[in-house]
Design an enzyme around this catalytic site. Structure first.
Site, PDB file in Angstrom:
ATOM      1  N   ASP A  96     -28.018 -46.706 -13.784  1.00  0.00           N
ATOM      2  CA  ASP A  96     -27.050 -45.654 -13.475  1.00  0.00           C
ATOM      3  C   ASP A  96     -27.502 -44.711 -12.365  1.00  0.00           C
ATOM      4  O   ASP A  96     -26.783 -43.777 -12.021  1.00  0.00           O
ATOM      5  CB  ASP A  96     -26.735 -44.837 -14.739  1.00  0.00           C
ATOM      6  CG  ASP A  96     -25.771 -45.572 -15.661  1.00  0.00           C
ATOM      7  OD1 ASP A  96     -25.214 -46.587 -15.217  1.00  0.00           O
ATOM      8  OD2 ASP A  96     -25.587 -45.140 -16.804  1.00  0.00           O
TER       9      ASP A  96
ATOM     10  N   ASP B 268       8.980 -36.846  22.196  1.00  0.00           N
ATOM     11  CA  ASP B 268       8.063 -37.948  21.917  1.00  0.00           C
ATOM     12  C   ASP B 268       8.041 -38.323  20.437  1.00  0.00           C
ATOM     13  O   ASP B 268       7.671 -39.442  20.083  1.00  0.00           O
ATOM     14  CB  ASP B 268       6.635 -37.586  22.351  1.00  0.00           C
ATOM     15  CG  ASP B 268       6.507 -37.549  23.863  1.00  0.00           C
ATOM     16  OD1 ASP B 268       7.393 -38.110  24.527  1.00  0.00           O
ATOM     17  OD2 ASP B 268       5.541 -36.966  24.366  1.00  0.00           O
TER      18      ASP B 268
ATOM     19  N   GLY C  29       0.837 -48.576  16.611  1.00  0.00           N
ATOM     20  CA  GLY C  29       1.597 -49.714  16.121  1.00  0.00           C
ATOM     21  C   GLY C  29       2.650 -50.151  17.118  1.00  0.00           C
ATOM     22  O   GLY C  29       2.889 -51.347  17.313  1.00  0.00           O
ATOM     23  N   LEU C  30       3.285 -49.186  17.798  1.00  0.00           N
ATOM     24  CA  LEU C  30       4.271 -49.520  18.818  1.00  0.00           C
ATOM     25  C   LEU C  30       3.610 -50.252  19.976  1.00  0.00           C
ATOM     26  O   LEU C  30       4.134 -51.241  20.491  1.00  0.00           O
ATOM     27  CB  LEU C  30       4.939 -48.228  19.305  1.00  0.00           C
ATOM     28  CG  LEU C  30       6.106 -48.395  20.278  1.00  0.00           C
ATOM     29  CD1 LEU C  30       7.242 -49.161  19.627  1.00  0.00           C
ATOM     30  CD2 LEU C  30       6.580 -47.030  20.757  1.00  0.00           C
TER      31      LEU C  30
END
EC number: 1.3.7.7
Length: 523
Positions: free
Chosen positions: A36, A290, A425-426
């Site tokens: 542990d 934007d 992503g674009l």
């Protein structure tokens, strides 16, 4: 018992370690087997601290179980006190040691030490890390302040006026292994100072037992992280009459509500909302041209209760996203998360099973995921942009720079962290569209972090054969080509809808015309 390769929270003794490690002049003796001791790595590796946690392990082994393990406990307690000389001693046991029932807390109290000893009884098989941290902080606060409880004299939030000084508050809840706690404290202290309010004590992060005893010098408490501090705030309110705040200052609207709540409790004049909004760039950025294309983006949120609820409010009210999934692994905050989900017309997901979360993510077909480190892994597999908003986290989510989540600067950080993955992503989609040009080649590494797009997997991230659950669907070459033109962050949803349409119409092969018809049908 459940076997898994991932857990959102550790056992409750890890929560106790978080409190002990966050504070000064405190030592934690943990009755635990050799295995542990892994918990040390959480602080030295993830938090990148320069010192080990103030924890002594009894580290009993299998051969010790045939003898008197209680003597081993007493020996370790004595050595820890002599070596570290703490002002307060925490004593507890791990999940394995709980089965032996040596009662280490009772043993420590019988050893005659001249210091407060907090006996931590943390049920390892029914509770988890955040509860353990909350219970430890509560027991510590109660132990150090119980002798000062007066049932006749309650603390008035207006006491500062009588004493002729600025109002004082305590900031309660920040701890090590919390999400951006260090920077949140700096930001909130700065905001309070601008409002003419002094910080009396920050606890547990950076506090000592002496500081805990000074909590009652303040007028009210700021409950910054409910998972950790709410139980202690309730006890202080019940026994000393100290009011505490309920608003978590994450996002512009919540920060303004937080400031006004503090002002109301302290009887200070309310502030001008428009003037406060100008302190962050998020409102203007989210209204700018934007950001127009971000409106209505589908977002899936999962994390601890505090951050998940705040994220849902920011996404819906401040950035114009559509929340399509909301959940938490914090069962202690399930009620609040369910209430928030109901307001958003979604079903709350309360689970600590990451596979259930990933499955819900697939069904929701979001364009952005806000979650923990595990949701980042799941989102990569599904090809969805992701931003981490909550613990558990990776070392990369503990930046060296100033990067809060709360207050004005926190709103700026959130805007960057959430919106940039969508912008990337674009760009990723444009690269995918024009990959036949000579500037681009198959196998080009993606800057989103996941592996390069494999054309064999472009239609399905988790199936080798293109089958619908009801019957086999065949995609023609023209259908495949058209589907690849769809942005990857909505491609899964388009594919699912097209297959539903094909089954509904009894179409065995999906061509580009079928895809167009399906689009018109679902529009």
């Amino acid at each position: 018992m459940e076997l898994t390769l991932w857990t959102y929270e550790g056992p409750p003794h890890v929560g106790a370690m978080r409190i002990a490690s966050s504070m000064k002049d405190i030592h934690y003796v943990l009755h635990a087997p050799q295995g542990d001791t892994y918990a040390d790595l959480l602080f030295t590796m993830i938090e990148r601290r320069g010192q080990r946690p103030p924890v002594t392990y009894t580290t009993f082994q299998a051969r010790d179980l045939g003898g008197d393990t209680a003597e081993l406990v007493k020996k370790n307690i004595k050595e820890a006190v002599e070596r570290f000389k703490p002002k307060t001693l925490l004593v507890g046991e791990s999940c394995t040691a709980e089965l032996i029932q040596d009662q280490p807390g009772a043993l420590a109290k019988g050893m005659g030490f001249d210091m407060p000893i907090v006996n931590l009884e943390l049920p390892a098989y029914s509770k988890k890390e955040n509860w353990g941290a909350s219970e430890t902080f509560y027991q510590l606060t109660r132990t150090l302040l119980k002798d000062k409880v007066s049932f006749s004299d309650k603390i008035s939030p207006f006491r500062w006026k009588e004493l002729g000084r600025r109002p004082k508050v305590n900031i309660l809840g920040p701890s090590l292994l919390g999400f951006r706690c260090r920077d949140d404290v700096i930001e909130i202290q700065r905001i309070l100072s601008e409002q003419g309010i002094d910080t009396n004590v920050v606890a547990p992060l950076g506090a000592s037992p002496d500081d805990i005893e000074r909590l009652i010098d303040a007028e009210i408490n700021i409950c910054l992280y409910q998972e950790i501090a709410e139980a202690s705030c309730e006890w202080l309110k019940r026994n000393f009459g100290m009011e505490y705040t309920n608003t978590i200052p994450i996002g512009i609207k919540n920060t303004i509500e937080f400031i006004n709540e503090v002002h109301e409790k302290l009887d200070l004049p309310l502030t001008n909302k428009e003037e406060l909004e100008n302190k962050s760039k998020l409102p203007w950025y989210s209204k700018s041209v934007d950001s127009n294309y971000l409106t209505g983006k589908r977002v899936f949120i999962f994390g601890d209760g505090t951050h998940a609820i705040a994220a849902a409010k920011i996404a819906k009210e401040e950035l114009g996203f559509e929340v399509v999934g909301l959940g938490t692994y914090s069962r202690e905050m399930a009620r609040q998360v369910r209430a928030t989900a109901k307001d958003l017309n979604v079903e709350a997901l309360i689970t600590n099973n990451y596979l259930e979360v990933e499955d819900a993510m697939k069904k929701a077909a979001p364009e952005l995921v806000l979650g923990t480190q595990m949701e980042r892994h799941s989102a990569k597999r599904l090809g969805i942009p992701c931003s981490v908003i909550s613990t558990p986290m990776h070392v990369q989510d503990v930046p060296a720079r100033y990067s809060p989540q709360m207050g004005w600067e926190g709103a700026n950080v959130i805007f960057d962290d959430w919106v940039h993955p969508l912008m990337m992503g674009l760009e990723e989609h444009l690269i995918d569209m024009f990959k036949h040009d000579f500037e681009f080649v198959d196998g080009h590494q993606s800057h989103l972090g996941h592996t390069a797009t494999n054309k064999n997997n472009i239609l399905n991230s988790d199936e080798k054969k293109e089958k619908n659950s009801k019957e086999e669907i065949i995609w023609t070459e023209s259908g495949r080509a058209e589907l690849t033109k769809v942005p990857f962050f909505v491609r899964g949803k388009v594919k699912t809808n097209t297959e539903k349409y094909a089954i509904l119409r009894g179409i065995p092969e999906i061509s580009d015309e079928t895809l167009y018809d399906a689009k018109a049908y679902f529009s």
